[in-house]
Design an enzyme around this catalytic site. Structure first.
Site, mmCIF file in Angstrom:
data_model
loop_
_atom_site.group_PDB
_atom_site.id
_atom_site.type_symbol
_atom_site.label_atom_id
_atom_site.label_comp_id
_atom_site.label_asym_id
_atom_site.label_seq_id
_atom_site.Cartn_x
_atom_site.Cartn_y
_atom_site.Cartn_z
ATOM 1 N N LEU A 1 0.874 -1.281 0.030
ATOM 2 C CA LEU A 1 0.097 -0.023 0.046
ATOM 3 C C LEU A 1 0.867 1.479 0.048
ATOM 4 O O LEU A 1 0.112 2.149 -0.237
ATOM 5 C CB LEU A 1 -0.899 -0.085 1.199
ATOM 6 C CG LEU A 1 -2.153 -1.095 1.112
ATOM 7 C CD1 LEU A 1 -2.925 -1.165 2.546
ATOM 8 C CD2 LEU A 1 -2.973 -1.120 0.024
ATOM 9 N N ARG A 2 2.219 1.057 0.322
ATOM 10 C CA ARG A 2 3.217 2.410 -0.066
ATOM 11 C C ARG A 2 2.876 3.442 1.075
ATOM 12 O O ARG A 2 3.894 4.377 0.798
ATOM 13 C CB ARG A 2 3.025 2.933 -1.352
ATOM 14 C CG ARG A 2 3.065 1.795 -2.619
ATOM 15 C CD ARG A 2 4.655 1.109 -2.514
ATOM 16 N NE ARG A 2 4.473 0.469 -3.914
ATOM 17 C CZ ARG A 2 5.622 -0.781 -3.824
ATOM 18 N NH1 ARG A 2 6.162 -0.927 -2.890
ATOM 19 N NH2 ARG A 2 5.621 -1.273 -5.013
ATOM 20 N N ASN B 1 7.490 -3.034 3.583
ATOM 21 C CA ASN B 1 8.261 -2.232 2.937
ATOM 22 C C ASN B 1 8.007 -0.779 2.834
ATOM 23 O O ASN B 1 8.167 -0.452 1.951
ATOM 24 C CB ASN B 1 8.816 -3.137 1.782
ATOM 25 C CG ASN B 1 7.713 -3.168 0.584
ATOM 26 O OD1 ASN B 1 6.594 -3.080 1.190
ATOM 27 N ND2 ASN B 1 8.307 -3.072 -0.659
ATOM 28 N N ASP C 1 9.408 -9.486 3.302
ATOM 29 C CA ASP C 1 9.205 -8.979 1.882
ATOM 30 C C ASP C 1 10.233 -9.302 0.762
ATOM 31 O O ASP C 1 10.672 -10.276 0.836
ATOM 32 C CB ASP C 1 8.398 -7.539 1.750
ATOM 33 C CG ASP C 1 7.846 -7.262 0.355
ATOM 34 O OD1 ASP C 1 7.085 -8.137 0.004
ATOM 35 O OD2 ASP C 1 8.321 -6.413 -0.104
ATOM 36 N N HIS D 1 4.767 -15.718 -3.364
ATOM 37 C CA HIS D 1 4.941 -15.816 -4.821
ATOM 38 C C HIS D 1 5.708 -16.815 -5.557
ATOM 39 O O HIS D 1 6.829 -16.651 -6.160
ATOM 40 C CB HIS D 1 5.064 -14.450 -5.481
ATOM 41 C CG HIS D 1 6.181 -13.526 -4.806
ATOM 42 N ND1 HIS D 1 7.448 -14.313 -4.457
ATOM 43 C CD2 HIS D 1 6.361 -12.343 -3.888
ATOM 44 C CE1 HIS D 1 8.228 -13.251 -3.584
ATOM 45 N NE2 HIS D 1 7.583 -12.369 -3.490
ATOM 46 N N ASP E 1 0.267 -9.549 -4.894
ATOM 47 C CA ASP E 1 1.542 -8.842 -4.831
ATOM 48 C C ASP E 1 1.311 -7.530 -5.614
ATOM 49 O O ASP E 1 2.395 -6.897 -6.230
ATOM 50 C CB ASP E 1 2.756 -9.553 -5.639
ATOM 51 C CG ASP E 1 4.018 -8.933 -5.012
ATOM 52 O OD1 ASP E 1 4.243 -8.021 -4.336
ATOM 53 O OD2 ASP E 1 5.115 -9.710 -5.618
#
Lengths: 425, 308
Positions: A62-63, A93, A151, A231, A304
């Site tokens: 989501l930054r 992250n 992450d 992933h 992702d």
């Protein structure tokens, strides 16, 4: 608020129930029956549509805080709602890294105020995602994290990973591992193979992923503690996990829609919207991922979702950041590539995109039943439409799927009994 | 006469007809390069900018002279003395140079695909002067010109490329170009310097140097970068020379009519012995002369191929 959804086909991971009505009061599903006759504030006639438990994403970005120009909790949650995700777990992250309760609390408080969907932070495994000292997992759990992960910065030191598994399990926190041997990956920016040779780009060998998958599987077996592999993109990873599961190792894993719909060929022309980590692999890997989804080796599908600014991607391939947006394409791509082709059934799709991820993250979500949370989506599986990145609610338009024709369009999203998204047409 | 493309990004993207046109035009250009009066007006009033993000002497000078011999304004921009050092993006730098009137931007960059990115974002023609491990189209064109000049044709020629294929944009461009023009390519390298899937580009990977040079018309040796040794790609220069170096026993004794090529600069005694470099079979100096002629042809054809 009370809602009555009429004449709908319910898809749970356990099966399909045709032409029933769903009665929602406040945030809870109160009744499911044929021909319910209840006085409500809103009636939705959903004839021809399917209702699914809201999708649950175990892996997104989501930054926020730190990179709000790429995405923030508000825009990210709108993108999720549009794509049919009602619960999303965001990776740590950010800047600062979510490796302490203060950042976790910031995310949770901001989500309460601005998010349209349920946001569950994932805390870092190590301080600063540096792979050295364990982060305050216990305190972060109290603040609200649902899992831990470093992450995109894999925990390279095996001894740290072993301790992380043991310590996290004390707080009942799943450990999500991005498997990549950085030494083997060197400076690679795409899959190592024919395409990297042709484009003259440095390659990341498939073994860079599977070497660490094998390590984590062995650490899980040794400690007896579950591990979740993020992933999965290679054939050999699928084989290692399949074998481990056969031997009773408590390993679960996810893949993403791009790993079963695209190959390294998408990097042709140095298209930075096809740059992600792990990189797109070969047709053989795609087939192995599909087989893994079919036989249950791969438990779930995550997005992702990794939004980036246009300017960041409009650079030399080596300089472009990894990642693509995923919320608004995951359902359609998964349906079109897996259900239309009869690889898996509709209930199995619900398992991969909702019930399964909820189980792995210990969330009481992913099921449509009386007394469950009213997190639902209404989906049109019949009408074909064209993916158009300019219509994305996400701030990020970085998707290699622009122009793809797909089926499986989310028409409405209900979170906690509230309609948070309705499709235009 | 004009090329079918706006940009020259690589030989992968070029038609055999365009390659043929460039090589034919270069024949006339060579007369200018080797003549006493090195000046024509084919590019008079045009502006050619060489934008070099990587050190280079021969390629940059070759392009600059090619432009100047035809009367163009030629300006060299290199990193360290430009705003690149201030963090300007490639696209912005390109647009700035275009806004100053550049008709052609010749770019060398350490990253593969940088010329493609630039070409997509500006209207001026972009010529790739080497991008990372991707392509070096003008080098392959001058190599093909040299072969054609010597043998009369490229069709049916057997070419061996020996050395660091993995990092070599010269090898990739030559494989694309030569196979398009009907020549066949054999490769030999330390196995750690063979990129995966290279044979799918149409070249044959050999298992010994003898197999590679057997029956060949051309042997091209590639430069070894000694720092690769630290990355454990080969054990030592000495061992490299022993198993992969070219010496008279391996080459000329097989076929006196063979020609030897190298894109330079050569590590004397490592990739090739000095007596081969300076011997009668060596084309290394002709390659350099032909480089100017081929680049003149390319610039001429990109600007429309008319004298002003």
């Amino acid at each position: 608020m009370s809602i009555l959804i009429k004449n709908v086909n319910i898809v749970n991971s356990t099966g399909v129930e045709s032409s029933v009505d769903i009665y929602i009061e406040n945030s809870i599903i109160k009744d499911i029956k044929k021909n319910l006759d209840i006085e409500v504030q809103k009636i939705i006639d959903a004839r021809g549509l399917y209702v699914l438990p809201g999708l649950v994403d175990a892996h997104c970005h989501l930054r926020d805080p730190g990179y709000e120009y790429k995405e923030d909790i508000s825009t990210g949650s709108r993108s999720a709602a549009k794509g049919g995700f009602t619960s999303i777990a965001c990776m740590p992250n950010t800047d600062p890294v979510a490796d302490n309760p203060a950042v976790v609390t910031y995310i949770i408080e901001k989500a309460k105020k601005e998010a349209l969907v349920n946001v569950y932070p994932i805390g870092a495994i190590t301080k600063g995602q540096k792979g050295e000292e364990l982060a305050e997992m216990g305190s972060m759990k109290e603040a609200g994290i649902v899992a831990v992960s470093d992450d995109g910065r894999p925990v390279m030191k095996s001894s740290v990973m072993k301790k992380a598994l043991i310590y996290a399990s004390q707080f009942n926190l799943p450990v999500i591992s991005h498997c990549e041997d950085l030494d083997l990956a060197e400076e690679g920016s795409m899959n190592e193979g024919f395409m990297s040779t042709k484009l003259g780009l440095r390659g990341i060998p498939a073994a860079a992923e599977s070497v660490m998958v094998a390590r984590d599987v062995l650490l899980s077996e040794y400690t007896g503690i579950p591990v979740h592999i993020a992933h999965v993109s290679t054939k050999s990873s699928v084989e290692i996990i399949r074998n481990a599961k056969k031997n009773g190792v408590k390993v679960t894993c996810e893949t993403c829609p791009h790993y079963f719909t695209l190959t390294e060929e998408a990097c042709e022309g140095y298209d930075t919207n096809a740059k992600m980590n792990p990189p797109l692999r070969t047709q053989e890997d795609v087939e192995a991922i599909i087989e893994g989804l079919k036989d249950g080796t791969i438990d779930i599908i995550a997005t992702d979702h990794a939004p980036h600014h246009f300017d960041e991607k409009n650079v030399e391939f080596d300089n472009a950041p990894n990642g693509i947006v995923g919320f608004e394409t995951a359902l359609s791509l998964s349906y079109t590539a897996l259900v239309e082709t009869k690889v898996i059934t509709l209930p199995q799709l619900v398992e991969k995109l909702s019930t399964g991820p909820a189980r792995i993250l210990n969330l009481k979500k992913g099921v449509i039943d009386v007394n469950e949370d009213a997190d639902l989506i209404l989906v049109d599986f019949d009408t074909e439409y064209t993916i158009d990145v300019s219509e994305f609610a996400s701030r990020g338009k970085n998707s290699p799927f622009d122009g793809f024709k797909v089926k499986g369009k989310n028409m409405m999203t209900i979170v906690g009994g509230k309609i948070v998204y309705v499709a235009d047409d | 006469m004009k090329l079918a493309v706006k940009d020259v990004l690589g030989l992968e993207y070029m038609t055999p007809q365009d390659i043929e046109l460039i090589l034919n035009t270069a024949k006339d250009m060579k007369k200018i390069v080797t003549g006493r009066m090195k000046r024509v007006n084919y590019l008079q009033g045009r502006t050619v900018i060489t934008l070099f993000y990587e050190n280079s002497t021969r390629t940059r000078v070759s392009f600059e002279l090619a432009a100047k011999y035809m009367g163009a304004h030629a300006v060299n921009v290199s990193v360290g003395v430009s705003s690149v050092a201030k963090g300007e993006t490639l696209i912005d730098t390109g647009r700035t140079l275009e806004a100053m009137g550049a008709d052609i931007i010749v770019i060398r960059h350490s990253q593969a695909g940088a010329p493609n990115l630039l070409a997509k974002n500006i209207k001026a023609s972009v010529v790739n002067a080497g991008d990372g491990m991707h392509e070096h189209p003008t080098q392959a064109l001058l190599d093909m010109y040299t072969m054609r000049e010597y043998f009369g044709t490229l069709k049916g020629l057997k070419v061996a490329i020996i050395g660091d294929i993995y990092h070599s944009r010269v090898a990739r461009s030559n494989i694309f170009g030569l196979t398009k023009m009907g020549a066949s390519v054999k490769l030999y390298a330390p196995s750690t310097l063979v990129p995966p899937g290279i044979e799918k580009l149409g070249a044959k990977l050999c298992s010994s140097i003898e197999e590679a040079v057997d029956g060949c018309d051309v042997v091209m040796s590639l430069r070894i970068q000694m720092e690769r040794q630290k990355k454990a790609l080969f054990p030592s220069a000495n061992e490299y020379t022993r198993f992969f170096g070219l010496n008279p026993e391996r080459i000329v004794n097989l076929n006196d009519n063979i020609i030897l090529m190298h894109p330079g600069p050569v590590n004397r005694g490592i990739e090739m012995t000095s007596n081969l470099i300076d011997g009668k079979n060596s084309m290394i100096n002709q390659q350099v002369t032909n480089g100017v002629a081929v680049r003149m042809a390319l610039l001429y054809l990109l600007t429309g191929g008319q004298s002003q």
